[in-house]
Scaffold this active site. Structure first.
Site, PDB file in Angstrom:
ATOM      1  N   GLY A  39      -6.953   9.812 -12.886  1.00 29.13           N
ATOM      2  CA  GLY A  39      -8.424  10.589 -12.559  1.00 29.13           C
ATOM      3  C   GLY A  39      -8.937  10.313 -11.403  1.00 29.13           C
ATOM      4  O   GLY A  39      -8.275   9.946 -10.552  1.00 29.13           O
ATOM      5  N   GLU A  40     -10.525   9.925 -11.575  1.00 29.91           N
ATOM      6  CA  GLU A  40     -10.981   9.535 -10.207  1.00 29.91           C
ATOM      7  C   GLU A  40     -11.615   7.982 -10.781  1.00 29.91           C
ATOM      8  O   GLU A  40     -12.714   8.163 -11.661  1.00 29.91           O
ATOM      9  CB  GLU A  40     -12.093  10.593 -10.046  1.00 29.91           C
ATOM     10  CG  GLU A  40     -12.937  10.038  -8.833  1.00 29.91           C
ATOM     11  CD  GLU A  40     -11.968   9.575  -7.524  1.00 29.91           C
ATOM     12  OE1 GLU A  40     -11.280  10.408  -7.155  1.00 29.91           O
ATOM     13  OE2 GLU A  40     -12.552   8.630  -6.933  1.00 29.91           O
ATOM     14  N   SER A  41     -11.141   7.073 -10.270  1.00 29.79           N
ATOM     15  CA  SER A  41     -11.657   5.877 -10.745  1.00 29.79           C
ATOM     16  C   SER A  41     -12.987   5.415 -10.440  1.00 29.79           C
ATOM     17  O   SER A  41     -13.650   4.762 -11.363  1.00 29.79           O
ATOM     18  CB  SER A  41     -10.924   4.544 -10.211  1.00 29.79           C
ATOM     19  OG  SER A  41     -10.511   4.769  -8.840  1.00 29.79           O
ATOM     20  N   CYS A  70      -2.477   5.054 -12.521  1.00 33.34           N
ATOM     21  CA  CYS A  70      -3.011   5.502 -11.556  1.00 33.34           C
ATOM     22  C   CYS A  70      -4.624   5.127 -11.570  1.00 33.34           C
ATOM     23  O   CYS A  70      -4.943   3.629 -11.485  1.00 33.34           O
ATOM     24  CB  CYS A  70      -2.908   6.812 -11.321  1.00 33.34           C
ATOM     25  SG  CYS A  70      -2.966   7.431  -9.755  1.00 33.34           S
ATOM     26  N   ARG A  97      -6.811   1.346  -3.256  1.00 32.51           N
ATOM     27  CA  ARG A  97      -6.876   2.477  -3.597  1.00 32.51           C
ATOM     28  C   ARG A  97      -6.445   3.659  -2.562  1.00 32.51           C
ATOM     29  O   ARG A  97      -6.261   3.546  -1.153  1.00 32.51           O
ATOM     30  CB  ARG A  97      -8.425   3.069  -3.745  1.00 32.51           C
ATOM     31  CG  ARG A  97      -9.060   2.544  -5.006  1.00 32.51           C
ATOM     32  CD  ARG A  97     -10.433   3.089  -5.266  1.00 32.51           C
ATOM     33  NE  ARG A  97     -10.378   4.433  -5.516  1.00 32.51           N
ATOM     34  CZ  ARG A  97     -11.244   5.648  -5.062  1.00 32.51           C
ATOM     35  NH1 ARG A  97     -12.348   5.189  -4.365  1.00 32.51           N
ATOM     36  NH2 ARG A  97     -11.013   6.791  -5.466  1.00 32.51           N
ATOM     37  N   ILE A 128       0.078  10.456  -7.190  1.00 30.14           N
ATOM     38  CA  ILE A 128      -1.003  11.446  -6.770  1.00 30.14           C
ATOM     39  C   ILE A 128      -1.971  10.473  -6.049  1.00 30.14           C
ATOM     40  O   ILE A 128      -2.681   9.961  -6.896  1.00 30.14           O
ATOM     41  CB  ILE A 128      -1.540  12.265  -7.719  1.00 30.14           C
ATOM     42  CG1 ILE A 128      -0.440  13.188  -8.339  1.00 30.14           C
ATOM     43  CG2 ILE A 128      -2.676  12.869  -7.296  1.00 30.14           C
ATOM     44  CD1 ILE A 128      -0.510  13.816  -9.711  1.00 30.14           C
ATOM     45  N   ARG A 129      -1.961  10.550  -4.944  1.00 25.94           N
ATOM     46  CA  ARG A 129      -3.355   9.408  -4.228  1.00 25.94           C
ATOM     47  C   ARG A 129      -3.265   8.243  -4.963  1.00 25.94           C
ATOM     48  O   ARG A 129      -3.923   7.768  -5.413  1.00 25.94           O
ATOM     49  CB  ARG A 129      -4.527  10.331  -4.448  1.00 25.94           C
ATOM     50  CG  ARG A 129      -4.608  11.671  -3.420  1.00 25.94           C
ATOM     51  CD  ARG A 129      -5.923  12.238  -3.484  1.00 25.94           C
ATOM     52  NE  ARG A 129      -6.698  11.415  -2.955  1.00 25.94           N
ATOM     53  CZ  ARG A 129      -8.019  10.880  -3.129  1.00 25.94           C
ATOM     54  NH1 ARG A 129      -8.477  11.406  -4.507  1.00 25.94           N
ATOM     55  NH2 ARG A 129      -9.006  10.324  -2.602  1.00 25.94           N
ATOM     56  N   HIS A 164       2.256   8.829 -12.606  1.00 27.05           N
ATOM     57  CA  HIS A 164       1.892   9.650 -13.911  1.00 27.05           C
ATOM     58  C   HIS A 164       3.060   9.893 -14.777  1.00 27.05           C
ATOM     59  O   HIS A 164       3.617  11.112 -14.715  1.00 27.05           O
ATOM     60  CB  HIS A 164       0.978  10.767 -13.315  1.00 27.05           C
ATOM     61  CG  HIS A 164      -0.315  10.864 -13.037  1.00 27.05           C
ATOM     62  ND1 HIS A 164      -1.508  10.915 -13.588  1.00 27.05           N
ATOM     63  CD2 HIS A 164      -0.714  10.207 -11.661  1.00 27.05           C
ATOM     64  CE1 HIS A 164      -2.597  10.592 -12.832  1.00 27.05           C
ATOM     65  NE2 HIS A 164      -2.060  10.476 -11.672  1.00 27.05           N
ATOM     66  N   GLU A 166       3.110  10.951 -17.796  1.00 23.70           N
ATOM     67  CA  GLU A 166       2.641  11.784 -18.332  1.00 23.70           C
ATOM     68  C   GLU A 166       2.955  13.296 -17.892  1.00 23.70           C
ATOM     69  O   GLU A 166       3.151  14.333 -18.808  1.00 23.70           O
ATOM     70  CB  GLU A 166       1.123  11.893 -19.007  1.00 23.70           C
ATOM     71  CG  GLU A 166       0.094  12.180 -18.105  1.00 23.70           C
ATOM     72  CD  GLU A 166       0.055  11.060 -16.747  1.00 23.70           C
ATOM     73  OE1 GLU A 166       0.629   9.914 -16.812  1.00 23.70           O
ATOM     74  OE2 GLU A 166      -0.965  11.500 -16.171  1.00 23.70           O
TER      75      GLU A 166
HETATM   76  N1  GLN Z   1      -7.247   8.239  -6.115  1.00 24.86           N
HETATM   77  C1  GLN Z   1      -7.694   8.233  -7.430  1.00 24.86           C
HETATM   78  C2  GLN Z   1      -8.776   6.948  -7.433  1.00 24.86           C
HETATM   79  O1  GLN Z   1      -8.834   6.335  -6.670  1.00 24.86           O
HETATM   80  C3  GLN Z   1      -6.702   7.905  -8.435  1.00 24.86           C
HETATM   81  C4  GLN Z   1      -5.824   9.199  -8.565  1.00 24.86           C
HETATM   82  C5  GLN Z   1      -5.070   9.380  -9.909  1.00 24.86           C
HETATM   83  O2  GLN Z   1      -5.524   8.839 -10.724  1.00 24.86           O
HETATM   84  N2  GLN Z   1      -4.148  10.158  -9.820  1.00 24.86           N
HETATM   85  O3  GLN Z   1      -9.301   7.142  -8.388  1.00 24.86           O
END
Ligand code: GLN
Length: 195
Positions: A39-41, A70, A97, A128-129, A164, A166
């Site tokens: 998600g978005e940390s 992630c 990150r 993903i990122r 990921h 999942e």
């Molecule tokens: N870039 C996101 C972060 O720093 C992590 C991306 C992800 O969970 N796919 O939180």
């Protein structure tokens, strides 16, 4: 609290493990293992502190299996290169990150994972990122690498993934950390020498 928790519920269901959402400290009393999803940390860290989940999560993680993917991996780290994040310090690693650069901000990579001498599996994984693990303590087992950096690590009863599983319906990592019936359950592979 945030992120792609729904697909982890599906993965756990596929391997026969019941799961519930965790949003408050008392939710932790209902469970004996935790997934911190992607998600978005920065958002997750804010929510963890807002809902007074920081201490309960650290306490829970001391004695229970935790898997972070992630953003979840970022939150499990000891040190993160972003001071908006208050990491839980469950795994002795340093995280950078969004470290893999533009061309693989989102990509699929074939990676060989080594669970033991006799168990090596090539899997197509989605980054993903993704965060990069830039330092890790000696007692951590590396289960898989991409571009010479670990992307799957096992540290006692803590599992951290940069990708990921999942999204690709890869269930072996959930089995490693939660499924006592599985041949891959971490207590069965921990005595083996992993790369
Ligand atoms: N870039 C996101 C972060 O720093 C992590 C991306 C992800 O969970 N796919 O939180």
């Amino acid at each position: 609290m945030q992120g792609d928790f729904a697909l982890h519920h599906n993965a756990l269901e596929r391997i026969g493990i019941e799961s519930v959402p965790v949003k408050t400290p008392s939710d932790l009393d209902q469970i004996d293992g935790l997934v911190i999803p992607g998600g978005e940390s920065t958002t997750m860290s804010l929510l963890i502190n807002t809902y007074n989940m920081f201490e309960p999560l650290v306490r829970f993680g001391m004695s229970n299996p935790v898997m972070g993917t992630c953003a979840g991996l970022i939150l499990m780290a000891e040190v993160v290169n972003d001071d908006r994040i208050d990491p839980l310090g469950l795994i002795d690693i340093v995280i950078e990150r969004n470290a893999y650069g533009r061309q693989i901000e989102s990509s699929k990579q074939k990676v060989e994972f080594v669970f033991s001498e006799n168990h090596k599996i090539k899997l197509s994984t989605t980054l993903i990122r993704a965060p990069r693990i830039t330092r890790l303590s000696d007692d951590i087992k590396v289960l898989g690498e991409y571009n010479n950096s670990p992307i799957a690590i096992l540290s006692g009863h803590h599992l951290g993934l940069s990708f990921h599983p999942e999204l690709d319906e890869i269930d072996i990592f959930h089995q490693i950390i939660f499924d006592k019936q599985s041949e891959f359950y971490f207590k069965k592979i921990e005595h083996l020498d992993v790369a």
